[in-house]
Motif scaffolding. Structure first.
Motif, PDB file in Angstrom:
ATOM      1  N   GLU A   1     -13.279  -3.169   3.271  1.00 42.42           N
ATOM      2  CA  GLU A   1     -12.216  -2.804   2.324  1.00 42.42           C
ATOM      3  C   GLU A   1     -11.027  -3.761   2.469  1.00 42.42           C
ATOM      4  O   GLU A   1     -10.397  -4.131   1.481  1.00 42.42           O
TER       5      GLU A   1
ATOM      6  N   ILE B   1      -9.323  -6.062  -0.409  1.00 44.29           N
ATOM      7  CA  ILE B   1      -7.888  -6.132  -0.708  1.00 44.29           C
ATOM      8  C   ILE B   1      -7.435  -7.597  -0.705  1.00 44.29           C
ATOM      9  O   ILE B   1      -6.719  -8.047  -1.606  1.00 44.29           O
TER      10      ILE B   1
ATOM     11  N   ILE C   1       0.873  -1.186   0.000  1.00 43.50           N
ATOM     12  CA  ILE C   1       0.000   0.000   0.000  1.00 43.50           C
ATOM     13  C   ILE C   1       0.907   1.232   0.000  1.00 43.50           C
ATOM     14  O   ILE C   1       1.593   1.508   0.990  1.00 43.50           O
TER      15      ILE C   1
ATOM     16  N   GLU D   1      -7.096  -8.166  -4.501  1.00 44.34           N
ATOM     17  CA  GLU D   1      -5.716  -7.766  -4.823  1.00 44.34           C
ATOM     18  C   GLU D   1      -4.718  -8.859  -4.494  1.00 44.34           C
ATOM     19  O   GLU D   1      -3.800  -9.101  -5.265  1.00 44.34           O
TER      20      GLU D   1
END
Ligand SMILES: CC(C)(COP(=O)(O)OP(=O)(O)OC[C@H]1O[C@@H](n2cnc3c(N)ncnc32)[C@H](O)[C@@H]1OP(=O)(O)O)[C@@H](O)C(=O)NCCC(=O)NCCS
Length: 187
Positions: free
Chosen positions: A117, A121, A4, A125
């Motif tokens: 969230e 991720i 991040i 992701e």
């Protein structure tokens, strides 16, 4: 592997790696007995808090199995909590998430928003197949959050750990990537 490098904006919050400037905001909730009640740590002293912040400063990427990604939850420019994701297994694509929010901000859905969230991720992701969450059965707010996110309670372990001077149990929740995708399509 994910890293991040810039703040993530959700509907009402900013999620981003911790910085040295967050020490005072962090101590405000980390020092509270009600926050630490069902966490492994005790309420943090300023010294414990500074040591913990030094660890968090490095937790901005998942490079290897065993790594933890830990993001500060920022509301109106102040850090009011955090959400985390542990990469439990690379071959089995498993993770575990968690969350903590300053009690002044409970009851508004902020922790759910940040934790959702983190699930995104993990699934979208990092490509995880399954994410689990664990809580003490007496921690109704935490169990409620996981149920709100559509997670399934897969286990209730009785007196599975000696926790803060007494036997404590554990609820274990899980969500599969396919279930996550389906809930996103339906919302
Ligand atoms: C667990 C914890 C993060 C939950 O915080 P929370 O504010 O209750 O959680 P949410 O963000 O999901 O908010 C849900 C509440 O906001 C309400 N709410 C208001 N607006 C909302 C919205 N837009 N979306 C979702 N919920 C909303 C919900 O109805 C719910 O209210 P209720 O508690 O009266 O049922 C918090 O109790 C905490 O930090 N505890 C200490 C640390 C801890 O134990 N962490 C977990 C370890 S396993």
């Amino acid at each position: 592997m994910i890293e991040i490098t810039s703040p993530i904006r959700t509907a009402r919050l900013v999620l981003r790696p911790f910085t040295e400037r967050d020490e005072d905001d962090m101590l405000e909730f980390e020092s509270r007995p009600d926050v630490a009640r069902y966490l492994l740590n005790e309420p943090r002293t300023p010294e414990d808090n500074a040591k913990e912040l030094a660890v968090r400063l490095k937790q901005h990427a998942l490079r290897e199995e065993g790594d933890t990604l830990l993001l500060a939850i920022e509301l109106g420019g102040k850090v009011v909590g955090y959400t985390l994701l542990i990469w439990l297994s690379r071959p089995d694509q498993q993770g575990e998430f968690g969350y903590v929010l300053h009690p002044d901000h409970h009851g508004k859905g902020y922790a759910s928003e940040a934790a959702a969230e983190m699930l995104r991720i993990g699934f979208e992701e990092l490509g995880l197949h399954r994410i689990i969450g664990r809580c003490d059965p007496r921690n109704a707010a935490s169990a409620g959050l996981m149920e709100r996110l559509g997670m399934r309670r897969e286990g209730h372990f009785l007196e599975s750990q000696f926790f803060k001077g007494e036997w404590g149990g554990e609820y274990r929740y899980a969500l599969l990537a396919e279930e996550w995708r389906r809930s996103r399509r339906e919302s």
